[in-house]
Design a protein around this motif. Sequence first.
Motif, mmCIF file in Angstrom:
data_model
loop_
_atom_site.group_PDB
_atom_site.id
_atom_site.type_symbol
_atom_site.label_atom_id
_atom_site.label_comp_id
_atom_site.label_asym_id
_atom_site.label_seq_id
_atom_site.Cartn_x
_atom_site.Cartn_y
_atom_site.Cartn_z
ATOM 1 N N SER A 109 35.634 22.553 -10.652
ATOM 2 C CA SER A 109 34.496 21.710 -10.355
ATOM 3 C C SER A 109 34.071 20.614 -10.656
ATOM 4 O O SER A 109 33.122 20.351 -10.629
ATOM 5 C CB SER A 109 33.203 22.360 -10.323
ATOM 6 O OG SER A 109 33.187 23.900 -9.956
ATOM 7 N N TYR A 127 29.290 24.712 -4.554
ATOM 8 C CA TYR A 127 30.130 23.556 -5.396
ATOM 9 C C TYR A 127 30.673 24.782 -6.831
ATOM 10 O O TYR A 127 31.275 24.636 -7.791
ATOM 11 C CB TYR A 127 30.289 22.277 -5.789
ATOM 12 C CG TYR A 127 31.190 21.266 -6.103
ATOM 13 C CD1 TYR A 127 32.462 21.680 -5.639
ATOM 14 C CD2 TYR A 127 31.672 20.794 -7.322
ATOM 15 C CE1 TYR A 127 34.143 21.126 -6.022
ATOM 16 C CE2 TYR A 127 33.027 19.988 -7.346
ATOM 17 C CZ TYR A 127 33.707 20.003 -7.230
ATOM 18 O OH TYR A 127 35.067 19.398 -7.169
ATOM 19 N N TRP A 128 29.747 25.983 -6.848
ATOM 20 C CA TRP A 128 29.876 26.337 -8.312
ATOM 21 C C TRP A 128 31.348 26.960 -8.284
ATOM 22 O O TRP A 128 30.913 28.312 -7.465
ATOM 23 C CB TRP A 128 28.119 27.505 -8.250
ATOM 24 C CG TRP A 128 27.557 26.301 -8.227
ATOM 25 C CD1 TRP A 128 26.325 26.578 -7.626
ATOM 26 C CD2 TRP A 128 27.406 26.040 -9.811
ATOM 27 N NE1 TRP A 128 25.339 24.817 -8.540
ATOM 28 C CE2 TRP A 128 24.795 25.579 -9.484
ATOM 29 C CE3 TRP A 128 27.280 25.785 -11.360
ATOM 30 C CZ2 TRP A 128 25.238 24.530 -10.566
ATOM 31 C CZ3 TRP A 128 26.625 24.914 -12.328
ATOM 32 C CH2 TRP A 128 25.680 24.446 -12.035
ATOM 33 N N ASN A 129 32.339 26.741 -8.023
ATOM 34 C CA ASN A 129 33.544 27.192 -7.797
ATOM 35 C C ASN A 129 33.815 28.628 -9.657
ATOM 36 O O ASN A 129 33.317 27.592 -10.746
ATOM 37 C CB ASN A 129 34.626 26.193 -7.844
ATOM 38 C CG ASN A 129 34.745 25.652 -6.324
ATOM 39 O OD1 ASN A 129 33.617 26.423 -5.669
ATOM 40 N ND2 ASN A 129 34.415 24.395 -6.640
ATOM 41 N N TRP A 163 42.014 22.302 -8.183
ATOM 42 C CA TRP A 163 41.435 22.535 -6.508
ATOM 43 C C TRP A 163 42.553 23.915 -5.897
ATOM 44 O O TRP A 163 42.137 23.248 -4.213
ATOM 45 C CB TRP A 163 41.091 21.420 -5.503
ATOM 46 C CG TRP A 163 39.401 20.084 -6.004
ATOM 47 C CD1 TRP A 163 38.070 20.819 -6.439
ATOM 48 C CD2 TRP A 163 39.792 19.586 -6.187
ATOM 49 N NE1 TRP A 163 37.630 19.767 -6.903
ATOM 50 C CE2 TRP A 163 38.180 18.287 -6.326
ATOM 51 C CE3 TRP A 163 40.268 17.891 -5.850
ATOM 52 C CZ2 TRP A 163 37.994 17.653 -6.853
ATOM 53 C CZ3 TRP A 163 40.273 16.809 -5.677
ATOM 54 C CH2 TRP A 163 38.970 16.566 -6.420
ATOM 55 N N ASP A 208 27.588 19.669 0.282
ATOM 56 C CA ASP A 208 27.367 20.166 -0.375
ATOM 57 C C ASP A 208 25.845 20.504 0.018
ATOM 58 O O ASP A 208 24.969 19.702 1.010
ATOM 59 C CB ASP A 208 26.769 20.064 -2.011
ATOM 60 C CG ASP A 208 28.571 19.993 -2.148
ATOM 61 O OD1 ASP A 208 28.894 21.039 -2.860
ATOM 62 O OD2 ASP A 208 28.489 19.340 -3.240
ATOM 63 N N PRO A 224 27.035 21.426 -10.559
ATOM 64 C CA PRO A 224 28.501 21.859 -11.031
ATOM 65 C C PRO A 224 29.012 21.085 -11.177
ATOM 66 O O PRO A 224 30.137 20.807 -11.973
ATOM 67 C CB PRO A 224 28.525 22.520 -9.125
ATOM 68 C CG PRO A 224 27.653 21.630 -8.855
ATOM 69 C CD PRO A 224 26.803 21.112 -9.460
ATOM 70 N N TYR A 225 28.527 19.558 -11.019
ATOM 71 C CA TYR A 225 29.989 18.527 -11.123
ATOM 72 C C TYR A 225 30.667 18.632 -12.463
ATOM 73 O O TYR A 225 29.661 17.442 -13.170
ATOM 74 C CB TYR A 225 29.233 17.231 -10.446
ATOM 75 C CG TYR A 225 29.222 17.401 -9.068
ATOM 76 C CD1 TYR A 225 30.086 18.111 -7.999
ATOM 77 C CD2 TYR A 225 27.763 17.297 -9.350
ATOM 78 C CE1 TYR A 225 29.285 17.989 -6.499
ATOM 79 C CE2 TYR A 225 27.511 18.076 -7.775
ATOM 80 C CZ TYR A 225 27.496 18.731 -6.263
ATOM 81 O OH TYR A 225 26.719 18.117 -5.098
ATOM 82 N N ARG A 249 34.650 23.565 -0.955
ATOM 83 C CA ARG A 249 33.195 24.484 -1.236
ATOM 84 C C ARG A 249 33.129 25.413 -0.524
ATOM 85 O O ARG A 249 33.841 25.545 0.269
ATOM 86 C CB ARG A 249 32.311 23.139 -0.394
ATOM 87 C CG ARG A 249 31.771 22.257 -1.706
ATOM 88 C CD ARG A 249 31.982 20.823 -1.372
ATOM 89 N NE ARG A 249 31.647 20.430 -2.229
ATOM 90 C CZ ARG A 249 32.308 18.916 -2.978
ATOM 91 N NH1 ARG A 249 33.795 18.548 -2.535
ATOM 92 N NH2 ARG A 249 31.866 17.845 -3.397
#
Length: 411
Positions: free
Chosen positions: A149, A140-142, A165, A121, A247-248, A176
């Motif tokens: 995320s 990583y703002w999925n 994922w 990231d 985001p995690y 990412r």
Amino acid sequence: MNTKITILIIFLFGGIISSFGQGSPYYKGGFKIKFDDKDEKYVRIITWAQVQANYDDSRTPSDTDPDPSDLSFQLRRARVLVYGQIVKDFLVLTHIGVNSLNSNNMHPVGGEGTPQVFMHDAWAQYNVAENHVLGAGLHYWNGLSRLSSQGTLNLMTMDNDRASWSNLGLSDQFARHVGVFAKGNFGRLQYNVAINESISNTLDNTSLNSESAVYQGRNLLGSANAGKNYTGYFAYNLLNMESNFLPYKVGSYLGTQELLNIGAGFFHHPDGAVILDNQGELQGENVNLFALDVFYDVPLGENGSSLTAYTKYQYNDYGTNYQFGPYASGNMFYGHAGYLLPGKFENTRFQPYASFNLTTIDAMDDDRTILGIGGNAYLNGHNSKLTLEYQRENFNGQTFNRVSLQAMIYL
């Protein structure tokens, strides 16, 4: 020695820390170097390592290993994450590391071709209004679901559900994307949305055909048609508000939070997949993924026990009859639940859990099922733990059995 330098060294090695609860009463959020008394100027450092012993009865011979052993060892993850700010309205984050280093992909002198340390990231973000942020970079703002995320510091299961994922290596670099994102909340509704570039060198190297799509849209049709993808995730917090500072997503709070979140998300990649039409010409197909999920994490009574549960439905349309590795057009149902046994934080804690994945595949009559049964031994919350898991997968008339033991420490 200069007084300021002395203070800085004390801060660095003494671990001046702030509250960022993730299930341990001893550790409250990484080494944090503060440069003011308002907690607006700081640098925060987190590092972790996960080492595994794996038994797998499905290993097959290869050119480099003609008679593979069922037992192997690997460095699953080794990471360093650093972020900081000079004023509260601006933040920059970088995250580097290595993944799945083992005897089959190591190099005699750590050269090219090994799972090298790379940038996971790197993004900058700006507070544009209260509770609303804009950012850009490798992020990583999925969208799609909570597991898209999932953080790897505080997993409840041995690892994330791999198929969750859902674009890893297809449109992104290791989950990412390079793009722009917005995140924040409207009252109890949290959101994150992004517009991203899609990669050209996708993992999908399947040959073009007229029976099933391949995920090579940007590479074959060009960036004007298939270069961008659009994604978002929205979660309503029915009980307490969960932090969305980073985001995690946390896997289990070990009874330190009381949360019930209902989420929904999407991923849209125009012409992300391609197929040959009846005349043998390239035809683009949109990739559309949608998900609904529920996350519940709550302490039970006053004996230190807690329940963590998660369930998800995901609709996958990667294109006509698409199937590649864990990804397939069809439907996916996933869930897991764990129970933290009664006890005190200062003692070793135990948490048995179970997980299940059912994936229906449009291109096949057979479904894929994965059952996981395991348990965590928390020596110091998520910061020092052992995880043992048995996994049984049934797919395409075959059964695969895996047993893994993982040791993890993060600081």
